[in-house]
Design an enzyme around this catalytic site. Structure first.
Site, PDB file in Angstrom:
ATOM      1  N   TYR A 264       3.702  -7.205  17.018  1.00  0.00           N
ATOM      2  CA  TYR A 264       4.128  -6.377  15.881  1.00  0.00           C
ATOM      3  C   TYR A 264       4.908  -5.154  16.357  1.00  0.00           C
ATOM      4  CZ  TYR A 264       3.744  -3.190  11.893  1.00  0.00           C
ATOM      5  OH  TYR A 264       4.016  -2.300  10.878  1.00  0.00           O
TER       6      TYR A 264
ATOM      7  N   VAL B 160       7.757  -7.788 -11.743  1.00  0.00           N
ATOM      8  CA  VAL B 160       7.051  -6.544 -12.004  1.00  0.00           C
ATOM      9  C   VAL B 160       7.900  -5.716 -12.949  1.00  0.00           C
ATOM     10  CG1 VAL B 160       5.945  -6.505  -9.738  1.00  0.00           C
ATOM     11  CG2 VAL B 160       8.105  -5.310 -10.072  1.00  0.00           C
TER      12      VAL B 160
ATOM     13  N   VAL C 200      11.457  -7.096  -5.320  1.00  0.00           N
ATOM     14  CA  VAL C 200      10.130  -7.693  -5.414  1.00  0.00           C
ATOM     15  C   VAL C 200      10.234  -9.199  -5.194  1.00  0.00           C
ATOM     16  CG1 VAL C 200       9.289  -5.948  -7.029  1.00  0.00           C
ATOM     17  CG2 VAL C 200      10.328  -8.051  -7.906  1.00  0.00           C
ATOM     18  N   ARG C 201       9.092  -9.794  -4.859  1.00  0.00           N
ATOM     19  CA  ARG C 201       9.051 -11.246  -4.692  1.00  0.00           C
ATOM     20  C   ARG C 201       8.435 -11.932  -5.904  1.00  0.00           C
ATOM     21  NH1 ARG C 201       7.270 -13.042   1.272  1.00  0.00           N
ATOM     22  NH2 ARG C 201       8.017 -14.991   0.372  1.00  0.00           N
TER      23      ARG C 201
ATOM     24  N   LYS D 174       8.994  -4.210  15.728  1.00  0.00           N
ATOM     25  CA  LYS D 174       9.475  -2.961  15.141  1.00  0.00           C
ATOM     26  C   LYS D 174      10.458  -2.253  16.083  1.00  0.00           C
ATOM     27  CE  LYS D 174       7.406  -2.422  11.096  1.00  0.00           C
ATOM     28  NZ  LYS D 174       8.143  -2.172   9.838  1.00  0.00           N
TER      29      LYS D 174
ATOM     30  N   PHE E 107       0.822  -1.209   0.000  1.00  0.00           N
ATOM     31  CA  PHE E 107       0.000   0.000   0.000  1.00  0.00           C
ATOM     32  C   PHE E 107       0.855   1.258   0.000  1.00  0.00           C
ATOM     33  CE2 PHE E 107      -2.382   3.029   2.886  1.00  0.00           C
ATOM     34  CZ  PHE E 107      -3.244   3.491   1.903  1.00  0.00           C
TER      35      PHE E 107
ATOM     36  N   ALA F 263       7.704  -5.456   5.261  1.00  0.00           N
ATOM     37  CA  ALA F 263       7.593  -5.957   6.634  1.00  0.00           C
ATOM     38  C   ALA F 263       6.520  -7.030   6.681  1.00  0.00           C
ATOM     39  CB  ALA F 263       7.226  -4.833   7.602  1.00  0.00           C
ATOM     40  N   ARG F 264       6.539  -7.805   7.756  1.00  0.00           N
ATOM     41  CA  ARG F 264       5.374  -8.642   8.063  1.00  0.00           C
ATOM     42  C   ARG F 264       4.389  -7.717   8.741  1.00  0.00           C
ATOM     43  NH1 ARG F 264       2.890 -12.376  11.902  1.00  0.00           N
ATOM     44  NH2 ARG F 264       2.105 -14.169  10.752  1.00  0.00           N
TER      45      ARG F 264
ATOM     46  N   SER G 219       6.543   1.924  13.126  1.00  0.00           N
ATOM     47  CA  SER G 219       5.125   2.073  13.489  1.00  0.00           C
ATOM     48  C   SER G 219       4.980   2.829  14.793  1.00  0.00           C
ATOM     49  CB  SER G 219       4.486   0.687  13.635  1.00  0.00           C
ATOM     50  OG  SER G 219       3.211   0.771  14.244  1.00  0.00           O
TER      51      SER G 219
END
Length: 326
Positions: free
Chosen positions: A140, A36, A32-33, A144, A11, A70-71, A114
């Site tokens: 989470y 693209v 990228v995984r 971080k 996002f 990130a996860r 975050s």
């Protein structure tokens, strides 16, 4: 200047990539995984963000690395040990990437963190600051915070500059999660029992966060600093609902229900955490970015919300393609 970006299909990363591509003085490369296409940039396919990933070819010649991958925070995490999973990616993977970046000669590492590092709630009128003692409450947020600590130590050891940006809830075209759920409720015209909530919450428009990140790419005063992102305008949940409805050209069906009653009912049905977020305050102080960087959020909350629903904004952003350019 050569800039390397992770998390490009997310996002935040997709809008950040689009904006970075438009800067004539920046040469963008991304990780990228899956394949693209990035016009005018280099793409490096990686298998995942963990301690085993070899970044050497991707990092050669890069001067700034923006780490947005990130996860992500998962509301209902079903893994046996959520903290262990967050640590694999958000801590071990991040530190491994940063260590390889320093060895490759990357000058500055920008880490997208975050506000959960600071905590979950503030007292109304007492916003979080970048200098507060961290108090993460969930896996989470803790991951971080641990990543931030590792990056700071690495900066001391290697001399690579580290910039940390902690963000509250980000909204914009394509937003998901709780904010998307809120939009759906307003769009359906359902009655909402949040007509008299008196909290204060900070949000950040996607384009404001992108602008702050880009300001940190080469600003000398950003080196080794922590910044909090935000729109600079806080709202109650009630005010936010009205603003979202206004951006959608709708009238919200707000019903005034005592906050204690809402919390009680939410607790009974197992939704206490959601109620606490809707009723509690979470404010951030962005004065450090203003004072050190001369940064101001370029768009207002109203404009940020309007962009959530504008046709042009919904079409824009970094879009995955089928080809791969190295």
């Amino acid at each position: 200047m050569n800039v390397f970006l992770t998390g490009v299909t997310g996002f935040l990363g997709s809008r950040l990539a689009e904006t970075l591509q438009s800067k004539a003085d920046l040469n963008l490369s991304v990780a990228v995984r899956q394949p693209v296409q990035v016009c005018g940039g280099r793409v490096f396919e990686v298998q995942g963000l963990d301690i085993s990933t070899n970044w050497s070819s991707a990092l050669a010649g890069q001067k700034v690395l923006i780490h947005a991958a990130a996860r992500a925070h998962i509301m209902k995490d079903e893994v046996t040990d959520p903290l262990a999973e967050y640590r694999k990616v958000n801590v071990e993977g991040t530190i491994s990437l940063a260590r390889q970046a320093a060895a490759a000669g990357v000058k500055r590492f920008i880490f997208i963190s975050s506000i959960k590092v600071n905590g979950e709630q503030t007292q109304c009128g007492k916003p979080f600051t970048a200098e507060d003692i961290p108090a993460p409450e969930d896996a989470y947020g803790l991951s971080k915070w641990e990543a931030e600590q590792g990056l700071r130590q690495l900066a001391i050891e290697t001399g690579m500059e580290v910039v940390i940006i902690r963000s509250p809830l980000v909204y914009g075209p394509g937003v998901k999660g709780n904010f998307a759920s809120l939009i759906k409720i307003v769009a359906k015209g359902l009655p909402i029992p949040l007509g008299s909530v008196h909290n204060q919450r900070s949000l950040v428009a996607l384009d404001n966060l992108v602008d702050l990140i880009i300001a940190c790419v080469d600003h000398p005063a950003a080196a080794d600093q922590v910044f909090l992102a935000g729109d600079g305008h806080d709202m109650s949940t009630t005010e936010l609902l009205r603003a979202v409805a206004n951006a959608m050209d709708k009238s919200p069906r707000l019903i005034s229900v005592p906050e204690l009653l809402i919390l009680l009912i939410a607790t009974i049905i197992g939704k206490k955490a959601i109620a606490q977020r809707l009723l509690g305050s979470l404010q951030v102080d962005i004065s450090k970015a203003r004072n050190l960087l001369g940064w101001e959020p370029p768009i207002s909350v109203e404009e940020g919300l309007a962009r959530c629903f504008s046709e042009s904004s919904l079409r824009s952003g970094f879009s995955p393609k089928t080809s791969l350019h190295r």
